[in-house]
Design an enzyme around this catalytic site. Structure first.
Site, PDB file in Angstrom:
ATOM      1  N   ASN A 188      58.126  22.261  35.214  1.00 36.17           N
ATOM      2  CA  ASN A 188      58.405  22.674  33.837  1.00 36.17           C
ATOM      3  C   ASN A 188      59.913  22.959  33.681  1.00 36.17           C
ATOM      4  OD1 ASN A 188      58.820  24.450  31.597  1.00 36.17           O
ATOM      5  ND2 ASN A 188      56.615  24.808  31.522  1.00 36.17           N
ATOM      6  N   ASP A 234      52.830  30.753  38.459  1.00 34.59           N
ATOM      7  CA  ASP A 234      51.802  30.410  37.490  1.00 34.59           C
ATOM      8  C   ASP A 234      51.922  31.433  36.377  1.00 34.59           C
ATOM      9  OD1 ASP A 234      49.806  28.370  37.039  1.00 34.59           O
ATOM     10  OD2 ASP A 234      48.411  30.037  36.858  1.00 34.59           O
ATOM     11  N   SER A 235      51.973  30.950  35.154  1.00 34.78           N
ATOM     12  CA  SER A 235      52.195  31.870  34.042  1.00 34.78           C
ATOM     13  C   SER A 235      51.343  31.459  32.863  1.00 34.78           C
ATOM     14  CB  SER A 235      53.681  31.872  33.659  1.00 34.78           C
ATOM     15  OG  SER A 235      54.150  30.565  33.451  1.00 34.78           O
TER      16      SER A 235
HETATM   17  P1  ITT Z   1      54.307  24.177  36.866  1.00 32.75           P
HETATM   18  O1  ITT Z   1      52.858  24.415  37.166  1.00 32.75           O
HETATM   19  O2  ITT Z   1      54.821  22.883  37.432  1.00 32.75           O
HETATM   20  O3  ITT Z   1      55.189  25.337  37.202  1.00 32.75           O
HETATM   21  P2  ITT Z   1      53.382  24.346  34.114  1.00 32.75           P
HETATM   22  O4  ITT Z   1      54.049  24.280  32.784  1.00 32.75           O
HETATM   23  O5  ITT Z   1      52.137  23.519  34.319  1.00 32.75           O
HETATM   24  O6  ITT Z   1      54.469  23.988  35.247  1.00 32.75           O
HETATM   25  P3  ITT Z   1      51.817  26.740  34.373  1.00 32.75           P
HETATM   26  O7  ITT Z   1      50.629  26.019  34.885  1.00 32.75           O
HETATM   27  O8  ITT Z   1      52.217  28.030  35.020  1.00 32.75           O
HETATM   28  O9  ITT Z   1      53.117  25.840  34.458  1.00 32.75           O
HETATM   29  O10 ITT Z   1      51.621  26.960  32.813  1.00 32.75           O
HETATM   30  C1  ITT Z   1      52.388  27.880  32.142  1.00 32.75           C
HETATM   31  C2  ITT Z   1      52.293  27.630  30.639  1.00 32.75           C
HETATM   32  O11 ITT Z   1      52.299  28.902  29.971  1.00 32.75           O
HETATM   33  C3  ITT Z   1      53.530  26.896  30.141  1.00 32.75           C
HETATM   34  O12 ITT Z   1      53.346  25.493  30.174  1.00 32.75           O
HETATM   35  C4  ITT Z   1      53.667  27.455  28.727  1.00 32.75           C
HETATM   36  O13 ITT Z   1      52.811  26.777  27.854  1.00 32.75           O
HETATM   37  C5  ITT Z   1      53.182  28.882  28.878  1.00 32.75           C
HETATM   38  N1  ITT Z   1      54.308  29.788  29.170  1.00 32.75           N
HETATM   39  C6  ITT Z   1      54.578  30.417  30.356  1.00 32.75           C
HETATM   40  N2  ITT Z   1      55.712  31.126  30.286  1.00 32.75           N
HETATM   41  C7  ITT Z   1      56.190  30.929  29.038  1.00 32.75           C
HETATM   42  C8  ITT Z   1      57.346  31.371  28.360  1.00 32.75           C
HETATM   43  O14 ITT Z   1      58.273  32.101  28.961  1.00 32.75           O
HETATM   44  N3  ITT Z   1      57.511  30.990  27.094  1.00 32.75           N
HETATM   45  C9  ITT Z   1      56.598  30.222  26.477  1.00 32.75           C
HETATM   46  N4  ITT Z   1      55.494  29.737  27.035  1.00 32.75           N
HETATM   47  C10 ITT Z   1      55.287  30.087  28.322  1.00 32.75           C
END
Ligand code: ITT
Length: 199
Positions: free
Chosen positions: A9, A70-71
């Site tokens: 991301n 993971d967020s």
């Molecule tokens: P990686 O697994 O490769 O790190 P990902 O985008 O798939 O990338 P996650 O599975 O952790 O990551 O999903 C986190 C989602 O939560 C992210 O795609 C956003 O939609 C949301 N998110 C997390 N932190 C955020 C932030 O600071 N601002 C806005 N949205 C956020």
């Protein structure tokens, strides 16, 4: 110390770099720098499980100390959705803006007082010691009634921190990074490394 920030991301990478470069503790590598383009399936049921799956997978591939995160966004009136499914809410073919629209649509009838939500960031580090290390940061706020701002990524255009009427997407990266869930989990993670004399 050379480390891998293992995320696909771009929004996350920029925020990790902005926070960590100021600390001057690590030389940061991204998956791109290492020409790693394979993805790993996030089959866990919690942020912790998914963060560990990613960190373990990419540390094996890179043979470097690896940080994954993971967020997600947890919305009380939607029973915690999108939660661990934040990146794929509504199906794999939606983009960030489609997911924002989906949340707004699901919440049209929900009043201001019931729009509470929080961002959660769980970091897992593998290869820093004998066991995986974890940290968690949270940012409390609420879901706005419409989109505001074009900075940041993901759900930033509809999330305002408590006591602030502006969304995260109106803030410059360094302003967001002063208060974000990601900043908090990074600080806690670094303090663990310092306490264990790893850095
Ligand atoms: P990686 O697994 O490769 O790190 P990902 O985008 O798939 O990338 P996650 O599975 O952790 O990551 O999903 C986190 C989602 O939560 C992210 O795609 C956003 O939609 C949301 N998110 C997390 N932190 C955020 C932030 O600071 N601002 C806005 N949205 C956020």
């Amino acid at each position: 110390m050379k480390i891998l920030i293992a995320t696909t991301n771009i929004g996350k990478i920029k925020e990790f770099q902005e926070i960590l470069n100021k600390k001057k503790i690590f030389e940061i590598f991204t998956l791109n720098d290492l020409n790693i383009s394979v993805d790993v399936e996030e089959t866990g049921n919690t942020f912790e499980e998914n963060a560990e799956i990613k960190a373990t997978f990419y540390s094996k591939l890179s043979k470097m100390p690896t940080i994954s995160e993971d967020s997600g966004l947890v919305i009380d009136s939607l029973n915690g959705e999108p939660g661990i499914y934040s990146a794929r809410y509504g199906g794999e073919n939606l983009n960030d803006n489609d997911r924002v629209e989906l949340v707004l649509k699901k919440m049209t009838k929900i009043h201001k007082e019931e729009r509470s939500a929080r961002f959660i960031s769980v970091i897992c580090g593998v290869g820093f010691g004998s066991r995986a290390l974890f940290s968690r940061g949270e940012l409390e706020g609420f879901i706005s009634s419409s989109k505001q701002g074009n900075k940041g990524f993901g759900y930033d255009p509809i999330f305002s921190p408590i006591g602030d009427n502006a969304t995260l997407a109106t803030k410059e990266i360094d302003e967001k990074n002063k208060i974000s869930h990601r900043r908090k989990s990074i600080e806690i993670f670094l303090n663990k490394l310092i306490k264990d004399k790893i850095v």
